[in-house]
Design an enzyme around this catalytic site. Structure first.
Site, PDB file in Angstrom:
ATOM      1  N   LYS A  53       0.667  -1.243   0.304  1.00  0.00           N
ATOM      2  CA  LYS A  53      -0.144  -0.402  -0.209  1.00  0.00           C
ATOM      3  C   LYS A  53       0.212   1.075   0.224  1.00  0.00           C
ATOM      4  CE  LYS A  53      -3.005  -3.075  -0.113  1.00  0.00           C
ATOM      5  NZ  LYS A  53      -2.834  -4.537  -0.185  1.00  0.00           N
ATOM      6  N   ILE A 188      -2.669  -8.794  -6.403  1.00  0.00           N
ATOM      7  CA  ILE A 188      -0.905  -8.440  -6.052  1.00  0.00           C
ATOM      8  C   ILE A 188      -1.104  -8.050  -7.602  1.00  0.00           C
ATOM      9  CG2 ILE A 188       1.101  -9.084  -6.150  1.00  0.00           C
ATOM     10  CD1 ILE A 188      -0.023 -11.350  -3.044  1.00  0.00           C
ATOM     11  N   HIS A 445     -22.365  14.717   4.962  1.00  0.00           N
ATOM     12  CA  HIS A 445     -22.602  15.420   3.430  1.00  0.00           C
ATOM     13  C   HIS A 445     -21.415  16.550   3.597  1.00  0.00           C
ATOM     14  CE1 HIS A 445     -24.302  16.976  -0.222  1.00  0.00           C
ATOM     15  NE2 HIS A 445     -23.538  18.277   0.156  1.00  0.00           N
TER      16      HIS A 445
HETATM   17  P1  FAD Z   1       1.217 -14.220   7.992  1.00  0.00           P
HETATM   18  O1  FAD Z   1       1.648 -12.955   7.912  1.00  0.00           O
HETATM   19  O2  FAD Z   1       2.132 -15.026   6.759  1.00  0.00           O
HETATM   20  O3  FAD Z   1       2.762 -14.709   9.143  1.00  0.00           O
HETATM   21  C1  FAD Z   1       3.306 -16.332   9.021  1.00  0.00           C
HETATM   22  C2  FAD Z   1       4.633 -16.167   9.842  1.00  0.00           C
HETATM   23  O4  FAD Z   1       4.913 -17.166  10.630  1.00  0.00           O
HETATM   24  C3  FAD Z   1       5.915 -15.237   9.627  1.00  0.00           C
HETATM   25  O5  FAD Z   1       7.123 -14.510   9.712  1.00  0.00           O
HETATM   26  C4  FAD Z   1       7.197 -16.542   9.236  1.00  0.00           C
HETATM   27  O6  FAD Z   1       8.392 -15.793   8.938  1.00  0.00           O
HETATM   28  C5  FAD Z   1       6.766 -17.211  10.436  1.00  0.00           C
HETATM   29  N1  FAD Z   1       6.766 -18.937  10.199  1.00  0.00           N
HETATM   30  C6  FAD Z   1       6.636 -19.476   9.588  1.00  0.00           C
HETATM   31  N2  FAD Z   1       6.959 -21.170   9.450  1.00  0.00           N
HETATM   32  C7  FAD Z   1       7.865 -20.574  10.844  1.00  0.00           C
HETATM   33  C8  FAD Z   1       8.485 -21.899  11.863  1.00  0.00           C
HETATM   34  N3  FAD Z   1       8.519 -22.922  11.507  1.00  0.00           N
HETATM   35  N4  FAD Z   1       9.105 -21.063  12.767  1.00  0.00           N
HETATM   36  C9  FAD Z   1       8.974 -19.529  13.109  1.00  0.00           C
HETATM   37  N5  FAD Z   1       8.634 -18.356  12.491  1.00  0.00           N
HETATM   38  C10 FAD Z   1       7.720 -19.671  11.648  1.00  0.00           C
HETATM   39  N6  FAD Z   1      -3.728  -9.276   2.957  1.00  0.00           N
HETATM   40  C11 FAD Z   1      -4.719  -8.292   3.331  1.00  0.00           C
HETATM   41  O7  FAD Z   1      -5.970  -8.750   4.061  1.00  0.00           O
HETATM   42  N7  FAD Z   1      -4.772  -6.821   3.075  1.00  0.00           N
HETATM   43  C12 FAD Z   1      -4.177  -6.828   1.977  1.00  0.00           C
HETATM   44  O8  FAD Z   1      -4.278  -5.506   1.515  1.00  0.00           O
HETATM   45  C13 FAD Z   1      -3.503  -7.547   1.650  1.00  0.00           C
HETATM   46  N8  FAD Z   1      -2.350  -6.906   0.801  1.00  0.00           N
HETATM   47  C14 FAD Z   1      -1.405  -8.398   0.385  1.00  0.00           C
HETATM   48  C15 FAD Z   1       0.095  -7.877  -0.267  1.00  0.00           C
HETATM   49  C16 FAD Z   1       0.586  -8.916  -0.761  1.00  0.00           C
HETATM   50  C17 FAD Z   1       2.148  -8.785  -1.624  1.00  0.00           C
HETATM   51  C18 FAD Z   1       1.008 -10.023   0.165  1.00  0.00           C
HETATM   52  C19 FAD Z   1       2.055 -10.702  -0.659  1.00  0.00           C
HETATM   53  C20 FAD Z   1      -0.245 -10.355   0.832  1.00  0.00           C
HETATM   54  C21 FAD Z   1      -1.350  -9.363   1.377  1.00  0.00           C
HETATM   55  N9  FAD Z   1      -2.502  -9.691   2.038  1.00  0.00           N
HETATM   56  C22 FAD Z   1      -3.279  -8.914   2.420  1.00  0.00           C
HETATM   57  C23 FAD Z   1      -2.340 -11.327   2.061  1.00  0.00           C
HETATM   58  C24 FAD Z   1      -1.529 -11.333   3.919  1.00  0.00           C
HETATM   59  O9  FAD Z   1      -0.516 -10.866   3.918  1.00  0.00           O
HETATM   60  C25 FAD Z   1      -1.688 -12.301   4.973  1.00  0.00           C
HETATM   61  O10 FAD Z   1      -3.495 -13.220   4.819  1.00  0.00           O
HETATM   62  C26 FAD Z   1      -1.438 -12.768   5.856  1.00  0.00           C
HETATM   63  O11 FAD Z   1      -0.344 -12.415   6.483  1.00  0.00           O
HETATM   64  C27 FAD Z   1      -1.937 -13.941   6.649  1.00  0.00           C
HETATM   65  O12 FAD Z   1      -1.615 -13.666   8.129  1.00  0.00           O
HETATM   66  P2  FAD Z   1      -0.397 -14.949   8.487  1.00  0.00           P
HETATM   67  O13 FAD Z   1      -0.375 -14.189  10.526  1.00  0.00           O
HETATM   68  O14 FAD Z   1      -1.565 -16.459   8.623  1.00  0.00           O
HETATM   69  O15 FAD Z   1       0.361 -15.029   8.582  1.00  0.00           O
HETATM   70  P1  NAD Z   2      -4.496 -14.507  -6.707  1.00  0.00           P
HETATM   71  O1  NAD Z   2      -5.100 -15.893  -6.552  1.00  0.00           O
HETATM   72  O2  NAD Z   2      -5.365 -13.163  -6.097  1.00  0.00           O
HETATM   73  O3  NAD Z   2      -4.505 -14.237  -8.185  1.00  0.00           O
HETATM   74  C1  NAD Z   2      -3.736 -15.277  -8.669  1.00  0.00           C
HETATM   75  C2  NAD Z   2      -4.370 -15.388 -10.484  1.00  0.00           C
HETATM   76  O4  NAD Z   2      -3.604 -16.057 -11.221  1.00  0.00           O
HETATM   77  C3  NAD Z   2      -5.548 -15.813 -10.770  1.00  0.00           C
HETATM   78  O5  NAD Z   2      -6.175 -14.373 -11.297  1.00  0.00           O
HETATM   79  C4  NAD Z   2      -5.168 -17.089 -11.502  1.00  0.00           C
HETATM   80  O6  NAD Z   2      -6.609 -17.020 -11.978  1.00  0.00           O
HETATM   81  C5  NAD Z   2      -4.496 -16.354 -12.148  1.00  0.00           C
HETATM   82  N1  NAD Z   2      -3.364 -18.148 -12.384  1.00  0.00           N
HETATM   83  C6  NAD Z   2      -3.192 -18.884 -11.799  1.00  0.00           C
HETATM   84  N2  NAD Z   2      -2.249 -19.534 -12.443  1.00  0.00           N
HETATM   85  C7  NAD Z   2      -1.664 -18.736 -13.142  1.00  0.00           C
HETATM   86  C8  NAD Z   2      -1.040 -19.361 -14.832  1.00  0.00           C
HETATM   87  N3  NAD Z   2      -0.436 -20.261 -14.787  1.00  0.00           N
HETATM   88  N4  NAD Z   2      -0.527 -18.289 -15.432  1.00  0.00           N
HETATM   89  C9  NAD Z   2      -1.437 -17.298 -15.893  1.00  0.00           C
HETATM   90  N5  NAD Z   2      -2.449 -16.461 -14.567  1.00  0.00           N
HETATM   91  C10 NAD Z   2      -2.153 -17.438 -13.918  1.00  0.00           C
HETATM   92  O7  NAD Z   2      -3.394 -14.742  -6.225  1.00  0.00           O
HETATM   93  P2  NAD Z   2      -2.197 -13.352  -5.728  1.00  0.00           P
HETATM   94  O8  NAD Z   2      -2.499 -11.748  -6.529  1.00  0.00           O
HETATM   95  O9  NAD Z   2      -1.309 -14.136  -6.033  1.00  0.00           O
HETATM   96  O10 NAD Z   2      -2.249 -13.243  -4.251  1.00  0.00           O
HETATM   97  C11 NAD Z   2      -2.211 -14.310  -3.405  1.00  0.00           C
HETATM   98  C12 NAD Z   2      -2.981 -13.790  -2.134  1.00  0.00           C
HETATM   99  O11 NAD Z   2      -3.239 -12.607  -1.329  1.00  0.00           O
HETATM  100  C13 NAD Z   2      -4.724 -13.243  -3.033  1.00  0.00           C
HETATM  101  O12 NAD Z   2      -4.997 -14.484  -2.546  1.00  0.00           O
HETATM  102  C14 NAD Z   2      -4.983 -12.522  -1.222  1.00  0.00           C
HETATM  103  O13 NAD Z   2      -5.814 -13.967  -0.336  1.00  0.00           O
HETATM  104  C15 NAD Z   2      -3.966 -12.069  -0.730  1.00  0.00           C
HETATM  105  N6  NAD Z   2      -3.721 -10.907  -1.225  1.00  0.00           N
HETATM  106  C16 NAD Z   2      -5.260  -9.812  -1.085  1.00  0.00           C
HETATM  107  C17 NAD Z   2      -4.546  -8.711  -0.747  1.00  0.00           C
HETATM  108  C18 NAD Z   2      -5.539  -7.185  -0.691  1.00  0.00           C
HETATM  109  O14 NAD Z   2      -6.886  -8.163   0.536  1.00  0.00           O
HETATM  110  N7  NAD Z   2      -5.702  -6.634  -1.151  1.00  0.00           N
HETATM  111  C19 NAD Z   2      -3.733  -7.439  -1.761  1.00  0.00           C
HETATM  112  C20 NAD Z   2      -3.069  -9.083  -2.370  1.00  0.00           C
HETATM  113  C21 NAD Z   2      -2.814 -10.358  -1.994  1.00  0.00           C
END
Ligand code: FAD
Ligand code: NAD
Length: 466
Positions: A53, A188, A445
Site C-alpha cells: 500500500k 497482487i 454530507h
Molecule cells: P503470515 O503473515 O504469513 O506470518 C507467518 C509468520 O510465521 C511469518 O513471519 C513467518 O516467518 C513465521 N513462520 C512460519 N513458519 C515458522 C516456523 N516454523 N518457525 C518460526 N516462524 C515461522 N491481506 C489483506 O488483508 N489486505 C491486503 O491489503 C493484503 N495485501 C497483501 C499484499 C501482498 C503483496 C501479499 C503477499 C499479501 C497481502 N495480503 C493482504 C495477505 C496477508 O499478508 C496475509 O493474509 C497475512 O499476512 C496472513 O497472516 P498469517 O498470520 O496467517 O501469516
Molecule cells: P490470486 O489468487 O489473487 O490471483 C492469482 C491469479 O493468477 C488468478 O487470477 C489466477 O487465475 C491466475 N493464474 C494462476 N495460474 C496462472 C498461470 N499459470 N498463468 C497465468 N495466470 C495464472 O493470487 P495473488 O495475486 O498471488 O495473491 C495471493 C493472495 O494474497 C490473495 O489470494 C489474497 O488472499 C492475498 N492478497 C490480498 C490482498 C488484498 O486484500 N488487497 C492483496 C494482495 C494479496
C-alpha cells in the site's frame, strides 16, 4: 544446551494471526511464548499489505503530479517536470515497515509475551524445538497455535531468481524496470501492476482465466479494466505463461488462440497465488488432518490434534490479514476458557486497484442462491457531489438484500477511495442491518458514503439523487 521453556500457550509465527493471538492471550493473563523465524509482523507487515500500500500510494501521487505536469488538469494546477527517485520511495516504505516492526515488538512486550527468534519445529504435539542463533531452544506448552502463514507459489517453468521475481522482490526494487510482465491478474498482479504502470513501467498482465480478478463479479471489475487501458497496461486473458527466454529478458506465453508469443520484460513478476507454509516445521510429527493443501480446522480453529489450533493463511481462503487477526483473537479467548466460535457474517475483501474494489457479504448471484427473491440498489458516484469534487465519478455502490424482509446480504463498491467504506459495509452486515436501517441513518454530507445510503434507498424504490 539451554534450559527448556515451559508455558501454557506457544504461538508459531508473528504474522497478523500470531501476534494478535499473543497480545490477546497476554491481556487475558495466559502465560504465552511466541516464536518467529524472520521479523515481527509476518508477511502482511514486512512484504505484504503495508509495503504494497505504501508503493501504491507513492505511485498514485507520482501519477497525479505527472498529470498536472501535462497541463491538462481541470483543477488548473500545473507544474514543471516531476522526477522519481525509486530508491527514496523504497527507503520511505522500509521506514514504515521498520516502525511497525518495532510497534509489534513493543505490543508483545507490553502484553508480557516473550519472543523466541528462530525456526520452530515440532518434536511432538506439546514440544517444539526452536533453532535460535545461539543454539536449540526447547519450548514445552499445553496448547500450541500454528500461525505459519503462506508463501508465493512458484511455477516450475518460471522459478524465482534473476529477472523472475515474486511480490517480495517487486516491493524492494530500487530502479524502475522499463518493462514488466505480470503472470496472474489477481490481487497482487493488479495492485502492483497498476502501481508500476503509474510509475512509468510498461506493464503486460498475463491471466489464465477469461478475465482478471475472477474472484469478483464482472461488473465490479469493469471500471478497473477501463483504467488499465487508460494506463496503457496490456491485459492478455485466457493466456498461459510457458517459460522465460534463454536471455531472461522475455516471458514466453501461449495466447488464448494457442499462438506462441514473446513478451519483452526486464522483470517477470509471478503472482499466481500463495501456498500455506506447511513444510519444514514437523507437520509429519503431529500428522494433522488436512483440507487440501491447508490445515483442517473447525469453527474454533481446532485442528485434528487436541491442544493444537491453527489460524490465518495456513488454514485456507480467504488468505486475508483481517481474517487471521479475528481468528487469533478468538483462539486466545478460547484458550482462556471463554465460549467462542466463528460466527462472523462476512469477511470484507478489498482490492487496492485503481479504482478500488470492495466486497462484503454476498454478490447478487450468490444472494440468489440463498434467497429466491432479492432486491438490488445501485448508486453511481457520478451523482455524488463529493465524488465530483475529487474527480472520482467512475464507480458505484451496490446493496443486495432479501426481498421479503430487506435483510442486507451483500454490499459492493468500486471507486476511488472506497476501501474506507468497507468498515460501514462490514458493520451493517455484521449487525444484521435491513435496507431501512441504512436508509434511515444520517450519512454526513458531502461524502462518498452518502452513495451507500442512496443505494439502500434505491433498493427501497425511492433514491433521492437519481
Ligand atoms: P503470515 O503473515 O504469513 O506470518 C507467518 C509468520 O510465521 C511469518 O513471519 C513467518 O516467518 C513465521 N513462520 C512460519 N513458519 C515458522 C516456523 N516454523 N518457525 C518460526 N516462524 C515461522 N491481506 C489483506 O488483508 N489486505 C491486503 O491489503 C493484503 N495485501 C497483501 C499484499 C501482498 C503483496 C501479499 C503477499 C499479501 C497481502 N495480503 C493482504 C495477505 C496477508 O499478508 C496475509 O493474509 C497475512 O499476512 C496472513 O497472516 P498469517 O498470520 O496467517 O501469516
Ligand atoms: P490470486 O489468487 O489473487 O490471483 C492469482 C491469479 O493468477 C488468478 O487470477 C489466477 O487465475 C491466475 N493464474 C494462476 N495460474 C496462472 C498461470 N499459470 N498463468 C497465468 N495466470 C495464472 O493470487 P495473488 O495475486 O498471488 O495473491 C495471493 C493472495 O494474497 C490473495 O489470494 C489474497 O488472499 C492475498 N492478497 C490480498 C490482498 C488484498 O486484500 N488487497 C492483496 C494482495 C494479496
Amino acid at each position: 544446551m539451554k534450559k527448556d521453556m515451559i508455558c501454557k500457550l506457544l504461538i508459531i509465527g508473528t504474522g497478523p494471526g500470531g501476534y494478535i493471538a499473543a497480545i490477546r492471550a497476554g491481556q487475558l493473563g495466559i502465560d504465552t511464548v511466541i516464536v518467529e523465524a524472520k521479523k515481527a509482523g509476518g508477511t502482511c507487515l514486512n512484504v505484504g499489505c503495508i509495503p504494497s500500500k505504501a508503493l501504491i500510494h507513492a505511485a498514485e501521487e507520482y501519477e497525479k503530479v505527472l498529470h498536472y505536469a501535462e497541463g491538462k488538469s481541470p483543477l488548473g494546477i500545473g507544474l514543471a517536470a516531476p522526477t522519481l527517485d525509486l530508491g527514496r520511495t523504497i527507503a520511505w516504505k522500509d521506514d514504515i515497515v521498520r516502525r511497525l516492526n518495532n510497534g509489534v515488538a513493543g505490543l508483545l512486550k507490553k502484553a508480557k509475551v516473550p519472543v523466541v527468534h528462530g525456526w520452530a519445529r515440532f518434536k511432538d504435539g506439546k514440544t517444539v524445538e526452536v533453532e535460535t542463533e545461539t543454539g536449540p531452544q526447547i519450548v514445552r506448552a499445553e496448547t500450541v497455535i500454528i500461525a505459519t502463514g503462506s508463501a508465493p507459489i512458484e511455477l516450475p517453468f518460471l522459478p524465482f531468481g534473476g529477472n523472475v521475481i515474486s511480490s517480495t522482490e517487486a516491493l524492494a526494487l530500487k530502479t524502475l524496470p522499463a518493462t514488466m510482465a505480470v503472470v496472474g491478474g489477481g490481487y497482487i498482479g493488479l495492485e502492483l501492476g497498476i502501481a508500476f504502470a503509474k510509475l512509468g513501467t510498461k506493464v503486460t498482465v498475463v491471466e489464465a482465466e477469461s478475465r482478471v480478478l475472477p474472484l469478483y463479479d464482472a461488473e465490479l471489475t469493469r471500471p478497473v479494466m477501463k483504467r488499465l487501458a487508460d494506463l496503457g497496461v496490456a491485459v492478455l486473458t485466457g493466456a498461459k505463461a510457458k517459460g522465460v527466454s534463454a536471455k531472461g529478458d522475455a516471458l514466453l506465453i501461449s495466447t488464448a488462440d494457442g499462438a506462441d508469443e514473446k513478451i519483452a520484460a526486464e522483470k517477470i513478476l509471478v503472482t499466481v497465488g500463495r501456498k500455506p507454509v506447511t513444510e519444514g516445521w514437523g507437520l509429519e510429527e503431529i500428522d494433522l488432518d488436512m483440507a487440501g493443501r491447508f490445515i483442517k480446522i473447525d469453527d474454533q480453529c481446532r485442528t485434528s490434534m487436541r491442544g493444537i489450533y491453527a489460524i490465518g493463511d495456513v488454514t485456507g481462503e480467504p488468505m486475508l490479514a483481517h481474517r487471521a487477526m479475528a481468528q487469533g483473537e478468538m483462539v486466545a479467548e478460547i484458550v482462556a476458557g471463554h465460549k467462542r466460535s466463528w460466527d462472523k457474517r462476512c469477511i470484507p475483501a478489498i482490492c487496492f486497484t485503481d479504482p478500488e474494489i470492495v466486497s462484503a457479504g454476498l454478490s447478487p448471484d450468490e444472494a440468489r442462491k440463498v434467497s429466491p427473491e432479492i432486491k438490488i440498489g445501485q448508486f453511481p458516484f457520478s451523482a455524488n457531489g463529493r465524488a465530483m469534487t475529487k474527480l472520482a465519478e467512475d464507480g458505484w455502490v451496490r446493496v443486495v438484500a432479501r426481498a421479503d424482509n430487506h435483510l442486507v446480504l451483500g454490499i459492493q463498491a468500486v471507486g476511488v477511495g472506497v476501501s474506507e467504506l468497507s468498515t460501514s459495509f462490514g458493520l451493517a452486515i455484521e449487525m444484521g442491518a435491513r435496507l431501512e436501517d441504512i436508509a434511515g441513518t444520517i450519512h454526513a454530507h458531502p461524502t462518498q458514503g452518502e452513495g451507500f445510503q442512496e443505494a439502500a434507498l434505491k433498493a427501497l424504490g425511492h433514491a433521492l439523487h437519481i
